[in-house]
Design a protein around this motif. Sequence first.
Motif, PDB file in Angstrom:
ATOM      1  N   THR B 274       1.143  -0.715  -0.258  1.00 32.12           N
ATOM      2  CA  THR B 274      -0.022   0.123  -0.119  1.00 32.12           C
ATOM      3  C   THR B 274       0.779   1.266  -0.181  1.00 32.12           C
ATOM      4  OG1 THR B 274      -1.735  -1.287   1.493  1.00 32.12           O
ATOM      5  CG2 THR B 274      -2.209   0.393   0.766  1.00 32.12           C
ATOM      6  N   LEU B 277       1.580   1.820  -3.936  1.00 33.71           N
ATOM      7  CA  LEU B 277       1.205   1.957  -4.251  1.00 33.71           C
ATOM      8  C   LEU B 277       1.100   3.737  -4.429  1.00 33.71           C
ATOM      9  CD1 LEU B 277      -1.566  -0.730  -4.741  1.00 33.71           C
ATOM     10  CD2 LEU B 277      -0.257   0.773  -6.599  1.00 33.71           C
ATOM     11  N   MET B 278       1.198   3.802  -2.780  1.00 37.64           N
ATOM     12  CA  MET B 278       0.630   5.647  -2.263  1.00 37.64           C
ATOM     13  C   MET B 278       2.382   6.171  -3.072  1.00 37.64           C
ATOM     14  SD  MET B 278      -2.331   5.342  -0.164  1.00 37.64           S
ATOM     15  CE  MET B 278      -2.108   7.463   0.654  1.00 37.64           C
ATOM     16  N   ILE B 280       3.691   5.848  -5.659  1.00 41.57           N
ATOM     17  CA  ILE B 280       4.276   5.598  -7.006  1.00 41.57           C
ATOM     18  C   ILE B 280       2.381   6.969  -7.474  1.00 41.57           C
ATOM     19  CG2 ILE B 280       3.187   3.953  -9.306  1.00 41.57           C
ATOM     20  CD1 ILE B 280       4.424   2.215  -7.511  1.00 41.57           C
ATOM     21  N   VAL B 281       1.244   6.763  -6.698  1.00 38.72           N
ATOM     22  CA  VAL B 281       0.797   7.546  -7.555  1.00 38.72           C
ATOM     23  C   VAL B 281       0.625   9.056  -7.205  1.00 38.72           C
ATOM     24  CG1 VAL B 281      -2.023   8.070  -6.742  1.00 38.72           C
ATOM     25  CG2 VAL B 281      -1.507   5.473  -7.000  1.00 38.72           C
ATOM     26  N   THR B 284       3.193   9.672  -9.734  1.00 35.50           N
ATOM     27  CA  THR B 284       2.257  10.279 -11.288  1.00 35.50           C
ATOM     28  C   THR B 284       1.845  11.442 -11.503  1.00 35.50           C
ATOM     29  OG1 THR B 284       0.994   8.818 -10.777  1.00 35.50           O
ATOM     30  CG2 THR B 284       3.057   7.927 -12.373  1.00 35.50           C
ATOM     31  N   GLU B 285       1.066  11.725  -9.873  1.00 36.17           N
ATOM     32  CA  GLU B 285       0.794  13.143  -9.912  1.00 36.17           C
ATOM     33  C   GLU B 285       1.120  14.163  -9.730  1.00 36.17           C
ATOM     34  OE1 GLU B 285      -2.078  12.586  -6.677  1.00 36.17           O
ATOM     35  OE2 GLU B 285      -3.550  11.855  -7.385  1.00 36.17           O
TER      36      GLU B 285
END
Lengths: 135, 291
Positions: B274, B277-278, B280-281, B284-285
């Motif tokens: 998790t 993922l956070m 990566i997100v 990308t943002e």
Amino acid sequence: MADELMLEIVTPEEMVFGKEVEDVYIPGEEGAFGVLIGHAPMLSAVRPGELHFHRGGRELFYAVGEGYAEVTSERVTLLVETCERSDRIDADKVKRRKEEVENKLAGLAKDDSEVEKLQAELEMADIRLKVSEKG
Amino acid sequence: MAESLRDIRRKTQAVEKTKQITRAMNMVAASKLKNAQTRMENFRPYASKVMEVLQSLASEMQSSANPLLAIREPKRVKIILMTSDKGLCGGFNTNVIKAAEEFTRSLKREEKEISLVAVGKKGRDHFRRRTTMAGHYIDVLGKFTMDLAVEIGNEVIFSFEEAEYDELYIIYNEFKNVASQKPKIVRLLPLVAEDLNEGESVFGDYIYEPSDEVLFARLIPMYIKVQIFNGLLETSAGEHGARMVAMENASSSCEEMIENLTLQFNKARQAAITAELMDIVGGTEALAKSS
């Protein structure tokens, strides 16, 4: 079979024998004695020696240690410290052990507490050897 | 994250190894127990026969001047305590040692002198500095025969005849069943009629050879040795039974621990995913914004 004698040989480790036999010869404290069916009830001390009996036409020999024999008219119960059948005795092993004990004895003073024990062992070894030859 | 994934995994593996060992010990104990139980069963006919013969001769007791029947004022007491040599068998030794402690304490209150013969390492180690040691037999329980009982028996019989002590007790764990052993205290010497609970004499009109007195005198030492051997057998069977149960419990505790650790591991792993993922997100943002 009511006309045969029941023989039981019991040691602390196991029940060595428990079958009908035709007769049995026991090394009693006051001399060897034979028992046939219908013997008078008796309780006797057993000394180390040779025990033999007939079963099914064969004669079997055992080397027994010290103990007791209880005899009734149709049953003989032997309580002995050790008991070995003639063909189960490893003569070579007994001989080796005997030599060991003899050597040990030779190195000990006469009044050593071990002497008695070792002599008893020696006696037992001789009996074993004698019995093993009858195999 | 309290613990890293690797730490948890290492712990799981350690517990896994422990479980393998306890499992193996459990199986070894089980097979040894089977052996010990067979020996107990094989010994029973011999023991009961000796008792039977002795009982039938019990009427000799009044007239016999056997030194092993000598009742003296019990000032000095000897105790044979049987424990195991090895540990890892639950409360097996603790229980019997506790019983022995209580027993010796009550004897000491009566100002009796106590000497102890220890069979098995655990009993000796416990009492070495607390009581007078009259002797010990260590590392003998792994493989023993009647010879051991004869040796111990001769020793205690000899010193009783020499009046070195006045009463002999034996303390051991009675083998009830695989899961339960109960400490038992039995008085062996001097032998009194009640101990034999004089049975109906089945040997009424027997011929005795040699005489009944001689037979009786020879049977008493034998009785003592039979009792000692019986104690040894029960101790050995009890030890393996207790170890089997203890190792069974240890194995299931291990399993439980592994389950918990696996759960913890999975949670930690999920948390790590998790978090990644956070990242990566978030990344990308940030990239999308800047372009």
